[in-house]
Design a protein around this motif. Sequence first.
Motif, PDB file in Angstrom:
ATOM      1  N   ASP A 602      -0.040   2.060 -45.159  1.00 40.92           N
ATOM      2  CA  ASP A 602      -0.699   3.326 -45.479  1.00 40.92           C
ATOM      3  C   ASP A 602      -0.640   4.336 -44.337  1.00 40.92           C
ATOM      4  OD1 ASP A 602      -2.014   4.935 -47.333  1.00 40.92           O
ATOM      5  OD2 ASP A 602      -3.960   4.548 -46.412  1.00 40.92           O
ATOM      6  N   MET A 603       0.503   4.410 -43.654  1.00 45.79           N
ATOM      7  CA  MET A 603       0.674   5.391 -42.584  1.00 45.79           C
ATOM      8  C   MET A 603       1.887   6.259 -42.884  1.00 45.79           C
ATOM      9  SD  MET A 603      -1.801   5.030 -40.449  1.00 45.79           S
ATOM     10  CE  MET A 603      -1.236   5.902 -38.998  1.00 45.79           C
ATOM     11  N   GLY A 604       1.883   7.477 -42.352  1.00 46.78           N
ATOM     12  CA  GLY A 604       2.952   8.416 -42.625  1.00 46.78           C
ATOM     13  C   GLY A 604       4.209   8.127 -41.812  1.00 46.78           C
ATOM     14  N   TRP A 605       5.335   8.595 -42.308  1.00 45.84           N
ATOM     15  CA  TRP A 605       6.615   8.430 -41.621  1.00 45.84           C
ATOM     16  C   TRP A 605       7.585   9.515 -42.073  1.00 45.84           C
ATOM     17  CZ3 TRP A 605       9.675   7.813 -45.826  1.00 45.84           C
ATOM     18  CH2 TRP A 605       9.178   7.090 -46.915  1.00 45.84           C
ATOM     19  N   THR A 606       8.608   9.721 -41.271  1.00 54.06           N
ATOM     20  CA  THR A 606       9.678  10.663 -41.583  1.00 54.06           C
ATOM     21  C   THR A 606      11.009   9.971 -41.334  1.00 54.06           C
ATOM     22  OG1 THR A 606       8.312  12.545 -40.903  1.00 54.06           O
ATOM     23  CG2 THR A 606      10.682  12.910 -41.063  1.00 54.06           C
ATOM     24  N   LEU A 607      11.936  10.111 -42.288  1.00 55.90           N
ATOM     25  CA  LEU A 607      13.259   9.516 -42.160  1.00 55.90           C
ATOM     26  C   LEU A 607      14.292  10.609 -41.898  1.00 55.90           C
ATOM     27  CD1 LEU A 607      13.370   6.852 -45.037  1.00 55.90           C
ATOM     28  CD2 LEU A 607      12.861   6.500 -42.624  1.00 55.90           C
ATOM     29  N   GLY A 608      15.137  10.377 -40.906  1.00 56.97           N
ATOM     30  CA  GLY A 608      16.300  11.216 -40.662  1.00 56.97           C
ATOM     31  C   GLY A 608      17.551  10.486 -41.120  1.00 56.97           C
ATOM     32  N   LEU A 609      18.641  11.223 -41.304  1.00 56.98           N
ATOM     33  CA  LEU A 609      19.857  10.620 -41.847  1.00 56.98           C
ATOM     34  C   LEU A 609      21.069  11.293 -41.224  1.00 56.98           C
ATOM     35  CD1 LEU A 609      20.457   8.445 -44.056  1.00 56.98           C
ATOM     36  CD2 LEU A 609      20.878  10.339 -45.619  1.00 56.98           C
ATOM     37  N   THR A 610      22.002  10.471 -40.733  1.00 53.51           N
ATOM     38  CA  THR A 610      23.277  10.970 -40.233  1.00 53.51           C
ATOM     39  C   THR A 610      24.389  10.117 -40.811  1.00 53.51           C
ATOM     40  OG1 THR A 610      23.132   9.582 -38.252  1.00 53.51           O
ATOM     41  CG2 THR A 610      22.292  11.831 -38.079  1.00 53.51           C
ATOM     42  N   GLY A 611      25.613  10.604 -40.730  1.00 49.65           N
ATOM     43  CA  GLY A 611      26.747   9.888 -41.289  1.00 49.65           C
ATOM     44  C   GLY A 611      27.203   8.738 -40.419  1.00 49.65           C
ATOM     45  N   ALA A 612      28.308   8.105 -40.829  1.00 49.39           N
ATOM     46  CA  ALA A 612      28.828   6.952 -40.112  1.00 49.39           C
ATOM     47  C   ALA A 612      29.304   7.316 -38.715  1.00 49.39           C
ATOM     48  CB  ALA A 612      29.963   6.315 -40.907  1.00 49.39           C
ATOM     49  N   ASP A 613      29.542   8.601 -38.453  1.00 47.53           N
ATOM     50  CA  ASP A 613      29.966   9.018 -37.125  1.00 47.53           C
ATOM     51  C   ASP A 613      28.784   9.409 -36.241  1.00 47.53           C
ATOM     52  OD1 ASP A 613      29.255  11.215 -38.565  1.00 47.53           O
ATOM     53  OD2 ASP A 613      30.972  12.462 -38.002  1.00 47.53           O
ATOM     54  N   GLY A 614      27.566   9.124 -36.699  1.00 50.22           N
ATOM     55  CA  GLY A 614      26.377   9.505 -35.951  1.00 50.22           C
ATOM     56  C   GLY A 614      26.022   8.635 -34.761  1.00 50.22           C
ATOM     57  N   PRO A 615      26.375   7.321 -34.735  1.00 48.38           N
ATOM     58  CA  PRO A 615      25.949   6.487 -33.606  1.00 48.38           C
ATOM     59  C   PRO A 615      26.499   6.965 -32.268  1.00 48.38           C
ATOM     60  CG  PRO A 615      26.699   5.129 -35.434  1.00 48.38           C
ATOM     61  CD  PRO A 615      27.045   6.540 -35.775  1.00 48.38           C
ATOM     62  N   ARG A 616      25.737   6.733 -31.210  1.00 43.14           N
ATOM     63  CA  ARG A 616      26.204   7.023 -29.854  1.00 43.14           C
ATOM     64  C   ARG A 616      27.379   6.108 -29.520  1.00 43.14           C
ATOM     65  NH1 ARG A 616      21.695   6.064 -25.814  1.00 43.14           N
ATOM     66  NH2 ARG A 616      21.077   4.402 -27.258  1.00 43.14           N
ATOM     67  N   ARG A 617      28.358   6.675 -28.863  1.00 44.83           N
ATOM     68  CA  ARG A 617      29.558   5.916 -28.505  1.00 44.83           C
ATOM     69  C   ARG A 617      29.551   5.607 -27.009  1.00 44.83           C
ATOM     70  NH1 ARG A 617      33.909   6.247 -32.272  1.00 44.83           N
ATOM     71  NH2 ARG A 617      33.207   7.262 -34.196  1.00 44.83           N
ATOM     72  N   PHE A 618      30.120   4.433 -26.658  1.00 48.16           N
ATOM     73  CA  PHE A 618      30.217   4.076 -25.241  1.00 48.16           C
ATOM     74  C   PHE A 618      31.412   3.162 -25.039  1.00 48.16           C
ATOM     75  CE2 PHE A 618      28.240   0.337 -26.913  1.00 48.16           C
ATOM     76  CZ  PHE A 618      28.493  -0.698 -26.017  1.00 48.16           C
ATOM     77  N   ALA A 619      31.987   3.268 -23.868  1.00 46.08           N
ATOM     78  CA  ALA A 619      33.089   2.390 -23.491  1.00 46.08           C
ATOM     79  C   ALA A 619      32.733   1.544 -22.280  1.00 46.08           C
ATOM     80  CB  ALA A 619      34.344   3.209 -23.191  1.00 46.08           C
ATOM     81  N   GLU A 620      31.745   2.002 -21.496  1.00 45.71           N
ATOM     82  CA  GLU A 620      31.392   1.278 -20.278  1.00 45.71           C
ATOM     83  C   GLU A 620      29.948   0.791 -20.289  1.00 45.71           C
ATOM     84  OE1 GLU A 620      32.306   3.796 -17.018  1.00 45.71           O
ATOM     85  OE2 GLU A 620      34.485   3.698 -17.325  1.00 45.71           O
ATOM     86  N   SER A 621      28.999   1.707 -20.533  1.00 44.75           N
ATOM     87  CA  SER A 621      27.594   1.302 -20.460  1.00 44.75           C
ATOM     88  C   SER A 621      26.748   2.197 -21.353  1.00 44.75           C
ATOM     89  CB  SER A 621      27.093   1.387 -19.010  1.00 44.75           C
ATOM     90  OG  SER A 621      25.728   1.003 -18.927  1.00 44.75           O
ATOM     91  N   ILE A 622      25.676   1.631 -21.885  1.00 41.01           N
ATOM     92  CA  ILE A 622      24.731   2.376 -22.710  1.00 41.01           C
ATOM     93  C   ILE A 622      23.388   1.676 -22.641  1.00 41.01           C
ATOM     94  CG2 ILE A 622      25.150   1.128 -24.878  1.00 41.01           C
ATOM     95  CD1 ILE A 622      25.036   3.861 -26.303  1.00 41.01           C
ATOM     96  N   GLU A 623      22.314   2.435 -22.744  1.00 39.99           N
ATOM     97  CA  GLU A 623      20.981   1.843 -22.724  1.00 39.99           C
ATOM     98  C   GLU A 623      20.114   2.504 -23.781  1.00 39.99           C
ATOM     99  OE1 GLU A 623      18.949   4.538 -19.175  1.00 39.99           O
ATOM    100  OE2 GLU A 623      19.626   2.488 -18.757  1.00 39.99           O
ATOM    101  N   GLY A 624      19.033   1.821 -24.143  1.00 40.16           N
ATOM    102  CA  GLY A 624      18.145   2.346 -25.172  1.00 40.16           C
ATOM    103  C   GLY A 624      16.869   1.551 -25.247  1.00 40.16           C
ATOM    104  N   HIS A 625      16.122   1.802 -26.336  1.00 38.26           N
ATOM    105  CA  HIS A 625      14.833   1.135 -26.534  1.00 38.26           C
ATOM    106  C   HIS A 625      14.686   0.822 -28.014  1.00 38.26           C
ATOM    107  CE1 HIS A 625      10.545   0.400 -26.887  1.00 38.26           C
ATOM    108  NE2 HIS A 625      10.432   0.404 -25.560  1.00 38.26           N
ATOM    109  N   GLY A 626      14.422  -0.444 -28.328  1.00 38.39           N
ATOM    110  CA  GLY A 626      14.168  -0.830 -29.707  1.00 38.39           C
ATOM    111  C   GLY A 626      15.419  -0.850 -30.553  1.00 38.39           C
ATOM    112  N   TYR A 627      15.216  -0.735 -31.870  1.00 35.72           N
ATOM    113  CA  TYR A 627      16.319  -0.808 -32.828  1.00 35.72           C
ATOM    114  C   TYR A 627      17.194   0.436 -32.719  1.00 35.72           C
ATOM    115  CZ  TYR A 627      14.808  -4.952 -35.419  1.00 35.72           C
ATOM    116  OH  TYR A 627      14.503  -6.242 -35.785  1.00 35.72           O
ATOM    117  N   ASP A 628      18.526   0.219 -32.779  1.00 34.29           N
ATOM    118  CA  ASP A 628      19.450   1.336 -32.661  1.00 34.29           C
ATOM    119  C   ASP A 628      20.803   0.924 -33.242  1.00 34.29           C
ATOM    120  OD1 ASP A 628      20.442   3.818 -32.060  1.00 34.29           O
ATOM    121  OD2 ASP A 628      19.886   3.764 -29.943  1.00 34.29           O
TER     122      ASP A 628
END
Length: 692
Positions: A602-628
């Motif tokens: 019973d809590m509010g939320w908002t969903l965003g949407l991007t295409g298959a080319d939306g993920p961040r790209r990396f060849a050497e290193s990448i960092e983040g937090h949680g699900y991605d």
Amino acid sequence: MTRMVKGANVPAPVEPLQIAVCRSKAPGAPAVDVSALLVAADGRVRGDADLVLAGRPHHPSGAVRHLGTAPDDGGPLLADRVWLDLAGIEPGLDRVVVAASADGGPFGRVPGLDIRVTTMTGAPVAYFGIDDATTETAFVLGEFYRHRGGWKFRAVGQGWTTGLHGLATDFGIEVADTDPPPRGAPAAVPGPALPSPHPGPAGTQRTAPPPGGSAPVAADGPHGADGEAGACFGTDFVPFVLKGHAHKTFAVPRTVPAGPALLQVELEDDGGRVQVKLLGETGDRGEELWRGDRNWSRARFLVQVPEDRPLRLGIRASRRWAVKLMPVSHAEPFTGHAHGHDLDVLRYDGPADDLHYRVDATDGADAAFSLGAVFPGEDPMTPRPAPAPEATGNTATGVVRLPGPALLQVRGRAFWSLNAASGPPALAEYGSGRRAGAPVEIVNPLPGSPVILEYHLVAGLTSRFYQATETDEYGEERALLFARRDGMRGRVLLFTDGRAATRVRIRSVARWALRLLPLESARPLVEGVRGKGTDVLVHRGGASVVSLTGSTGRAPYYRVEAGAADAIAPAPVLEASGSRPARGPVPGEPGVPAYVTVRCEDMGWTLGLTGADGPRRFAESIEGHGYDVVHYTGRPGEVRVDCGEDRPVELWLLDKHFAPDRRIATGPGRHEIQPGPIQVRGGGRWRITAGG
């Protein structure tokens, strides 16, 4: 992108599309308001609901949404956007017309006017630039039309110098004049009203009688119709919110204007009792507005704010409570189905329709129920009563004719449900009015296909620990719903494993009701869609990345699952807590529906949407937090995963459709990796380093 000339047409893919009406920024240029009209074979709209614009941004079918003006990013263009799902357009409609009107001058003073059509993944469909506008103040830029079982887009470029009136006449919409017609002038033919794209204070809306003159709840029809059913029942104001505990009397500030207002009273904890009173000028005993018992959690009803003094209220409760006084226009929209157990006020903005209502008694409890409707121009404090329902055992049903927009007022001490005849019907209903604990056999009404399970639970003394389970033919139980994950009402998928029947047992609630709905009842998943609690959405745009942003304040648990309709079990997409965004993959192919379930209490939320080319790209290193979701572009080989030992992460390789292929890493350390999209599952910080 296909550049078109006037009159040309191109095939339109039957998948969610984004339409942008663009123009160049220029000082003193007229403002542009964009709208979409859903037109039948006779070239006319059927009613108010078939006109989608900024003041009424959602079509009841969910197939068309006005997304507003794109945020100003400092670039040279302005753009108004419309979301369109051609697969969801009702069979009786042949065209979707994209139009615009200019305010403050003709379109000849609007530089760089064009219309651009793309898929939700950004793939171009059509581009049509308009360079011959002169004195026109309304334009049809383009239209989507049915062709040999599919759809096409046509570049139109037709304008009117008579503005909204010319546009209205061409599509069967009447815009009423503010001055009375001359004597002897013929009466106007009733038709749906064209509201202002930006509704102003009450009384400023253009109105017209409802089509057909059919009788509503009472024998005599309403005295007018309005594009926004709630907009003409009082002025807008800043909502007044007050929270407290136990007993309190208070006066509402005079910033709330005199007239009708929507009052919501809610207990913040499960169970308890509450009493709401309307007090006199001196704080005397006054009139009881509502009394709720331990199974009650929230009620919404109308109150009249006096002209000569502040509104005074008294609250007596055994738990923490919250009071919110809002404009009547803030009533929740009725889009084809609603259910509840208490007082409620709903806003219906659609065309003429039959409203079916059902009431279920609850184990000998008083099944008092009344339904009233108020039409634009009428006093919301005196609703027209619906005919008494016909009772059969513990169930009573009835039908009310709604000739157009209305304000619906429900008073009930039993389970009730409202269904529009034009909306998707319930496939089956179970357990209405039954007490918890007794198992019920649920049969799949669509063998081989999942269905949507809509649940409504009434809180008991231990409802915060409730659990609903399924039992298969071998007696094995598995969890279906959890208190802290799914809340007291919502929608989930059922029969995703293809079973023909299941047994459901719900423990630790007072009463419950279940309804089975077709998959067509799922809301479309589009960019920026908002929701509350547990719900099912459908996405037809192919492989995508969805992001969830939760409510601020306390940190609820969110879980998102996604999969095709024939999936054995929906795959976990993301988990999140609080307002920190999290991202996950939505698998699928263009045109093939994927169903996304958001689960939270019973809590509010908002969903965003991007295409298959939306993920961040990396060849050497990448960092983040949680699900991605990230995309590795380096060479196949070894990577080092750094994360907390107490909050490890998993890496999953995704296939070309963004479905989980295989798990390639669990926890910190060195792991083999392949180039491609990767889902990160975890609750803490992480870093991925190639080579290491």
